[in-house]
Write a protein that holds these residues in place. Structure first.
Motif, PDB file in Angstrom:
ATOM      1  N   ARG A 167       0.390  -8.489 -10.320  1.00  0.00           N
ATOM      2  CA  ARG A 167      -0.776  -8.186  -9.497  1.00  0.00           C
ATOM      3  C   ARG A 167      -0.503  -7.102  -8.453  1.00  0.00           C
ATOM      4  O   ARG A 167      -1.281  -6.172  -8.300  1.00  0.00           O
ATOM      5  CB  ARG A 167      -1.245  -9.444  -8.761  1.00  0.00           C
ATOM      6  CG  ARG A 167      -2.136 -10.340  -9.571  1.00  0.00           C
ATOM      7  CD  ARG A 167      -3.563  -9.804  -9.653  1.00  0.00           C
ATOM      8  NE  ARG A 167      -4.351 -10.600 -10.581  1.00  0.00           N
ATOM      9  CZ  ARG A 167      -4.413 -10.374 -11.888  1.00  0.00           C
ATOM     10  NH1 ARG A 167      -3.741  -9.383 -12.421  1.00  0.00           N
ATOM     11  NH2 ARG A 167      -5.138 -11.130 -12.670  1.00  0.00           N
ATOM     12  N   ASP A 168       0.600  -7.250  -7.729  1.00  0.00           N
ATOM     13  CA  ASP A 168       0.918  -6.287  -6.677  1.00  0.00           C
ATOM     14  C   ASP A 168       1.076  -4.883  -7.255  1.00  0.00           C
ATOM     15  O   ASP A 168       0.630  -3.903  -6.674  1.00  0.00           O
ATOM     16  CB  ASP A 168       2.217  -6.676  -5.960  1.00  0.00           C
ATOM     17  CG  ASP A 168       1.967  -7.763  -4.927  1.00  0.00           C
ATOM     18  OD1 ASP A 168       0.881  -8.370  -4.978  1.00  0.00           O
ATOM     19  OD2 ASP A 168       2.852  -7.987  -4.083  1.00  0.00           O
ATOM     20  N   ALA A 171      -2.250  -3.519  -8.152  1.00  0.00           N
ATOM     21  CA  ALA A 171      -2.938  -3.072  -6.937  1.00  0.00           C
ATOM     22  C   ALA A 171      -2.414  -1.701  -6.528  1.00  0.00           C
ATOM     23  O   ALA A 171      -3.194  -0.797  -6.206  1.00  0.00           O
ATOM     24  CB  ALA A 171      -2.728  -4.082  -5.810  1.00  0.00           C
ATOM     25  N   ARG A 185       8.262   1.036  -3.125  1.00  0.00           N
ATOM     26  CA  ARG A 185       7.525   0.461  -1.996  1.00  0.00           C
ATOM     27  C   ARG A 185       6.922  -0.905  -2.275  1.00  0.00           C
ATOM     28  O   ARG A 185       6.533  -1.608  -1.349  1.00  0.00           O
ATOM     29  CB  ARG A 185       6.431   1.427  -1.562  1.00  0.00           C
ATOM     30  CG  ARG A 185       7.021   2.716  -0.980  1.00  0.00           C
ATOM     31  CD  ARG A 185       5.969   3.601  -0.393  1.00  0.00           C
ATOM     32  NE  ARG A 185       5.122   2.928   0.567  1.00  0.00           N
ATOM     33  CZ  ARG A 185       3.978   3.428   1.014  1.00  0.00           C
ATOM     34  NH1 ARG A 185       3.569   4.595   0.575  1.00  0.00           N
ATOM     35  NH2 ARG A 185       3.260   2.763   1.895  1.00  0.00           N
ATOM     36  N   VAL A 186       6.777  -1.279  -3.552  1.00  0.00           N
ATOM     37  CA  VAL A 186       6.159  -2.572  -3.845  1.00  0.00           C
ATOM     38  C   VAL A 186       7.114  -3.517  -4.586  1.00  0.00           C
ATOM     39  O   VAL A 186       7.389  -4.619  -4.121  1.00  0.00           O
ATOM     40  CB  VAL A 186       4.862  -2.382  -4.662  1.00  0.00           C
ATOM     41  CG1 VAL A 186       4.259  -3.731  -5.036  1.00  0.00           C
ATOM     42  CG2 VAL A 186       3.860  -1.558  -3.862  1.00  0.00           C
ATOM     43  N   ASN A 190       9.760  -6.789  -3.044  1.00  0.00           N
ATOM     44  CA  ASN A 190       9.470  -8.139  -3.529  1.00  0.00           C
ATOM     45  C   ASN A 190      10.681  -8.815  -4.146  1.00  0.00           C
ATOM     46  O   ASN A 190      10.757 -10.034  -4.195  1.00  0.00           O
ATOM     47  CB  ASN A 190       8.344  -8.093  -4.574  1.00  0.00           C
ATOM     48  CG  ASN A 190       6.976  -8.037  -3.928  1.00  0.00           C
ATOM     49  OD1 ASN A 190       6.829  -8.360  -2.752  1.00  0.00           O
ATOM     50  ND2 ASN A 190       5.982  -7.634  -4.688  1.00  0.00           N
TER      51      ASN A 190
ATOM     52  N   PHE B  90      -8.819  -7.633  -5.936  1.00  0.00           N
ATOM     53  CA  PHE B  90      -8.385  -8.731  -6.791  1.00  0.00           C
ATOM     54  C   PHE B  90      -8.824 -10.069  -6.213  1.00  0.00           C
ATOM     55  O   PHE B  90      -8.998 -10.219  -5.003  1.00  0.00           O
ATOM     56  CB  PHE B  90      -6.854  -8.722  -6.914  1.00  0.00           C
ATOM     57  CG  PHE B  90      -6.333  -7.516  -7.634  1.00  0.00           C
ATOM     58  CD1 PHE B  90      -6.033  -7.578  -8.984  1.00  0.00           C
ATOM     59  CD2 PHE B  90      -6.137  -6.323  -6.960  1.00  0.00           C
ATOM     60  CE1 PHE B  90      -5.553  -6.474  -9.643  1.00  0.00           C
ATOM     61  CE2 PHE B  90      -5.656  -5.215  -7.618  1.00  0.00           C
ATOM     62  CZ  PHE B  90      -5.361  -5.284  -8.966  1.00  0.00           C
ATOM     63  N   ALA B  94      -3.947  -9.781  -3.626  1.00  0.00           N
ATOM     64  CA  ALA B  94      -2.830  -8.911  -4.023  1.00  0.00           C
ATOM     65  C   ALA B  94      -2.419  -7.977  -2.892  1.00  0.00           C
ATOM     66  O   ALA B  94      -2.096  -6.814  -3.119  1.00  0.00           O
ATOM     67  CB  ALA B  94      -3.185  -8.108  -5.285  1.00  0.00           C
ATOM     68  N   LEU B  95      -2.400  -8.486  -1.673  1.00  0.00           N
ATOM     69  CA  LEU B  95      -1.909  -7.670  -0.558  1.00  0.00           C
ATOM     70  C   LEU B  95      -0.395  -7.592  -0.630  1.00  0.00           C
ATOM     71  O   LEU B  95       0.252  -8.489  -1.160  1.00  0.00           O
ATOM     72  CB  LEU B  95      -2.330  -8.295   0.780  1.00  0.00           C
ATOM     73  CG  LEU B  95      -3.818  -8.265   1.085  1.00  0.00           C
ATOM     74  CD1 LEU B  95      -4.103  -8.952   2.403  1.00  0.00           C
ATOM     75  CD2 LEU B  95      -4.337  -6.833   1.116  1.00  0.00           C
ATOM     76  N   PHE B  96       0.158  -6.504  -0.097  1.00  0.00           N
ATOM     77  CA  PHE B  96       1.611  -6.368  -0.077  1.00  0.00           C
ATOM     78  C   PHE B  96       2.129  -7.185   1.113  1.00  0.00           C
ATOM     79  O   PHE B  96       1.930  -6.808   2.267  1.00  0.00           O
ATOM     80  CB  PHE B  96       2.010  -4.903   0.047  1.00  0.00           C
ATOM     81  CG  PHE B  96       1.353  -4.042  -1.003  1.00  0.00           C
ATOM     82  CD1 PHE B  96       1.394  -4.403  -2.343  1.00  0.00           C
ATOM     83  CD2 PHE B  96       0.685  -2.879  -0.657  1.00  0.00           C
ATOM     84  CE1 PHE B  96       0.784  -3.620  -3.313  1.00  0.00           C
ATOM     85  CE2 PHE B  96       0.074  -2.088  -1.619  1.00  0.00           C
ATOM     86  CZ  PHE B  96       0.121  -2.469  -2.951  1.00  0.00           C
TER      87      PHE B  96
END
Lengths: 273, 370
Positions: A167-168, A171, A185-186, A190, B90, B94-96
Motif C-alpha cells: 500500500r505505501d 501511494a 524514502r518509503v 519501513n 486509500f 496508507a500514510l507514511f
C-alpha cells in the motif's frame, strides 16, 4: 483460574532447572574461554594475539566479513522485494531455494564449491587455464561465506514485507515517485530495523563460519587462515593458551553482536510503546 | 478533466486453471467536474475498475477489441501510474508512518525531479495551504500514529491533492471510519469537490453514501455495470431487480394471479397482471398498516418487532403466507394512532409495488392505493 506450573514447588523446580542448565551449557563455557585465554597472564595473552599469524587471521576474517555483508544486503533486499512484490511462475520455488544454505551442512556446501571451482572441477578447470584461482585463496572463502549467510537478510525481510503489503509503495507511486525515490524514502524506512537485524546475523555467521571455509581455504598460515580455523590450528599445535586467546576474540565479537541486537530490540520495543 | 474508458476488462488467473473474470468488457464516460460513485457489493469489480483507471492495475489486452483510457484528450492507456497525474486516496490511508504530517503532504512535491521541483519555500507555502484546506494546519509536525482516523484520511486527501491532479480517485475512503465521522467527511468532501472542481471517482459498498455524495452512481455487480444514473433516477426507476434490491430493503410477495387478484394463502391483493405466478417487490415505506383490510388488499399480518429509529418506526411483520418477514417503516403518528404492540394483528396495505419480469427491463410500478 489456576495456571499450569503455578504451584510454588513446581515453579521453584522449573526456575532452578532453567538457571542450572543455562549456567552449565551457556555461561560456564563462555567464562572458561576467557579464563583459559588469561590463564598464563595478560602479557602471554597479548603476545599470542599480536603474533603475525593471528593478526593475519583476524585481518582475513574481517576482510571477508566486510565484503560479505554488502553483497548479502543487496541480494537479500532484492530477493525479498521480488518475492513479496511480484507474482510470477516459480515464486514459491524461489522462496524454497532461499533456505538451501540453511538446510545443507556447511561442509557439504564447501565440498560442492570445491567440486565446481577447484582445479579439477567443472568450472575450475576452465578458470585454471586462464590463471584464475578461486579455491585455497580468499575468493573461495568469500564465495562460501556468502553462500552460507545469504538467507539471513532475505529471511528477516520477507515476512515483514509480506505483512506490510505494498500500500505505501502504491501511494508513493501515485504521487509520482520514481523507483529509487520510492525505495529510499518509503520502503527502506519501513524495513530498516529488520534489515539491520539481518545484517547483524549475517555478520555473526560470517565471522564464525568454520565448516565450509575449512574445506575451501586450505588453512595456509598467514594467507588463507581465518580466525575460527586459526583456533583449531593452534589447538592442534598444543598451544592451548593461544587457541583460547583467539577464541576469546571470537567470543568477544559474538557478545558485541548480541549486545547490538538486544539494543536494537529494546529500541524497537520502545518505539512501539 | 473527463475520463473515457473503452473496452476495459480484467481477468485473473491463467487459462485452464480457474480463470475469474473481475470485469466484463465495459465502457464508461465520466464528464469533467463530475463526482461519480462506483457502488456494488464486494466482488463486483468496483475497486478493480478504480485501480485500472489509476494505473495500479492493467486492463486485459484483447486483440480484437483494444481497450483505451482517456483523461480529456490525453491517452493514458499505456502511461505508468506515476505519469497519469492522478490523486489516489486509500481506504486505510496508507500514510507514511515515519514522516510527519507535513512531510506526508509534501511527498509528491519533494519527489519531483530537481528541475520541476518548487523551491523549499514554495513547497512549505503550498503544504501550509493544503493543511489549512483540510483544517489540520496545527498538526503539521505530528506523526500519523498520533492522529485519529478521520484526521489521517484528511491528511491523505491533502497529500493526494498536492500535485493538483487531473482526477481524484478514492477507494472506500470512509470505510474504516465510524458513522459520525463518516457523515462529516462526506459532506466536507462534497464541499471540497464543488469548490476545487476536479473530477472524482470514489468506490463504496454503502448505498446511502453513494446516493448522498454522487452526481451520478455507477451500480456494479459481477464485473458488470448494471445502471448509471443520478441518485434520483436510480432510486425512482431502477433498471433491474439487482439495482432495486441493492439500493434498499425489499419485501417480497409471491402468489398466483387469477381474474385480477393475487392470492397467497389467506392473503389477497387486487393487481392488474396476467394470469399465472408473479412476484411483487415492496419497499418498507410503501407499506401502510391499518386495523381493517380494504376492498383491494387483504393482507393479515402479526407485529413481531418494533424499533423506533429517528423520524420513523421500523416494524417487523410476519404471517403464515409470508416466506420471510416483512419490514415496514411507518410514521410515529400512525404508530401512536394504532397503538402498535408486539403480537398485535393488523392489515398491510401496499401503497405501491414493483415488478421485474425479466432481466434488464425497466420496472413496472403500480399504484394500488386504496
Amino acid at each position: 483460574m489456576h495456571r499450569i506450573g503455578d504451584a510454588p514447588k513446581v515453579r521453584r523446580a522449573l526456575v532452578s532447572a532453567a538457571v542450572i542448565l543455562s549456567a552449565l551449557f551457556l555461561l560456564l563455557p563462555l567464562v572458561a574461554i576467557f579464563a583459559q585465554a588469561f590463564s598464563a597472564g595478560a602479557d602471554v595473552f597479548w603476545r599470542n594475539i599480536t603474533q603475525p599469524d593471528t593478526l593475519s587471521a583476524i585481518g582475513l576474517t574481517l576482510f571477508i566479513t566486510v565484503l560479505t555483508i554488502p553483497v548479502n544486503l543487496v541480494f537479500g533486499v532484492a530477493l525479498a522485494w521480488l518475492v513479496t512484490r511480484f507474482r510470477f511462475p516459480g515464486r514459491r520455488l524461489l522462496q524454497t531455494l532461499i533456505d538451501i544454505p540453511f538446510a545443507v551442512s556447511p561442509v557439504v556446501a564447501g565440498l560442492v564449491y570445491l567440486l565446481l571451482y577447484g582445479r579439477n572441477g567443472w568450472i575450475g578447470g576452465w578458470l585454471d587455464t586462464h590463471d584464475i584461482q578461486l579455491m585455497f585463496a580468499w575468493p573461495g572463502i568469500l564465495m562460501v561465506t556468502i553462500f552460507v549467510t545469504c538467507p539471513f537478510v532475505a529471511r528477516e525481510l520477507i515476512p515483514l514485507m509480506q505483512a506490510q503489503g505494498s500500500r505505501d509503495e502504491e501511494a508513493a507511486v501515485t504521487l509520482g515517485a520514481s523507483g529509487w525515490t520510492l525505495f529510499r524514502r518509503v520502503t527502506l524506512p519501513n524495513i530498516r530495523w529488520a534489515l539491520l537485524y539481518g545484517v547483524i546475523l549475517t555478520n555473526a555467521r560470517a565471522v564464525g563460519e568454520f565448516g565450509a571455509v575449512s574445506v575451501v581455504s586450505g588453512a595456509i598460515r598467514g594467507q588463507t587462515n581465518t580466525l575460527p580455523l586459526h583456533v583449531e590450528l593452534l589447538y592442534q599445535d598444543y598451544n592451548t593458551v593461544g587457541a583460547f586467546a583467539s577464541a576469546s576474540l571470537l567470543a568477544l565479537i559474538a557478545l558485541l553482536t548480541l549486545a547490538t541486537k538486544a539494543g536494537l530490540e529494546w529500541r524497537a520495543a520502545r518505539r512501539e510503546a | 478533466m473527463s475520463i473515457r474508458l473503452k473496452n476495459i476488462a480484467k481477468t485473473y488467473g491463467k487459462a485452464g486453471r480457474g480463470v475469474s473474470r473481475a470485469l466484463e468488457p465495459l465502457d464508461l464516460d465520466i464528464h469533467e467536474g463530475e463526482l461519480i460513485g462506483l457502488l456494488g457489493p464486494s466482488g463486483s469489480g468496483k475497486t478493480t475498475l478504480l485501480r485500472i483507471i489509476a494505473g495500479l492495475e492493467a486492463a486485459d489486452t484483447m486483440s480484437d477489441r483494444p481497450s483505451s483510457i482517456h483523461f480529456g484528450d490525453r491517452d493514458v492507456t499505456h502511461l505508468h501510474v506515476r505519469d497519469r497525474r492522478i490523486g489516489f486516496v486509500f481506504q486505510h490511508y496508507a500514510l507514511f508512518m515515519h514522516m510527519s504530517v507535513f512531510d506526508n503532504v509534501a511527498f509528491g512535491l519533494t519527489a519531483l525531479p530537481r528541475k520541476q521541483r518548487p523551491s523549499s519555500g514554495e513547497i512549505r507555502a503550498r503544504v501550509q495551504r493544503l493543511l489549512e484546506m483540510v483544517q489540520l494546519e496545527s498538526l503539521a509536525n505530528r506523526y500519523p500514529a498520533q492522529l485519529s482516523g478521520g484526521q489521517q484520511q484528511r491528511v491523505s486527501l491533502a497529500r493526494a491533492l498536492a500535485l493538483r491532479p487531473d482526477v481524484l480517485l478514492l477507494d472506500e475512503p470512509f470505510g474504516a471510519l465510524d458513522a459520525k465521522v463518516r457523515q462529516e467527511l462526506r459532506r466536507w468532501l462534497r464541499h471540497l469537490h464543488d469548490e476545487l472542481n476536479f473530477t472524482s471517482v470514489f468506490v463504496t459498498h454503502d448505498q446511502e453514501e453513494a446516493l448522498e455524495l454522487s452526481d451520478r452512481v455507477v451500480v456494479m455487480s459481477n464485473g458488470r455495470i448494471e445502471q448509471i444514473d443520478s441518485p434520483e433516477v436510480l432510486y425512482r426507476s431502477p433498471a433491474n431487480r439487482f439495482v432495486f434490491e441493492f439500493l434498499g430493503d425489499v419485501n417480497r410477495l409471491e402468489g398466483h394471479v387469477h381474474d385480477g387478484t393475487l392470492t397467497c394463502g389467506d392473503a389477497r391483493l387486487d393487481v392488474d397482471l396476467d394470469e399465472g405466478s408473479h412476484e411483487l417487490l415492496l419497499r418498507p415505506h410503501e407499506i401502510k398498516l391499518d386495523e381493517h383490510p380494504t376492498e383491494l388488499a387483504h393482507l393479515p399480518v402479526t407485529i413481531t418487532a418494533i424499533a423506533p429509529v429517528g423520524a420513523e418506526v421500523r416494524v417487523e411483520l410476519e404471517a403464515d403466507w409470508l416466506a420471510e418477514p416483512w419490514l415496514a417503516t411507518i410514521r410515529h403518528a400512525d404508530f401512536e394512532r394504532l397503538r402498535i404492540k408486539r403480537g398485535q394483528r393488523l392489515y398491510a396495505i401496499p401503497r405501491q409495488w414493483h415488478q421485474f419480469p425479466a432481466a434488464n427491463q425497466r420496472s413496472i410500478a403500480s399504484e394500488t392505493m386504496s
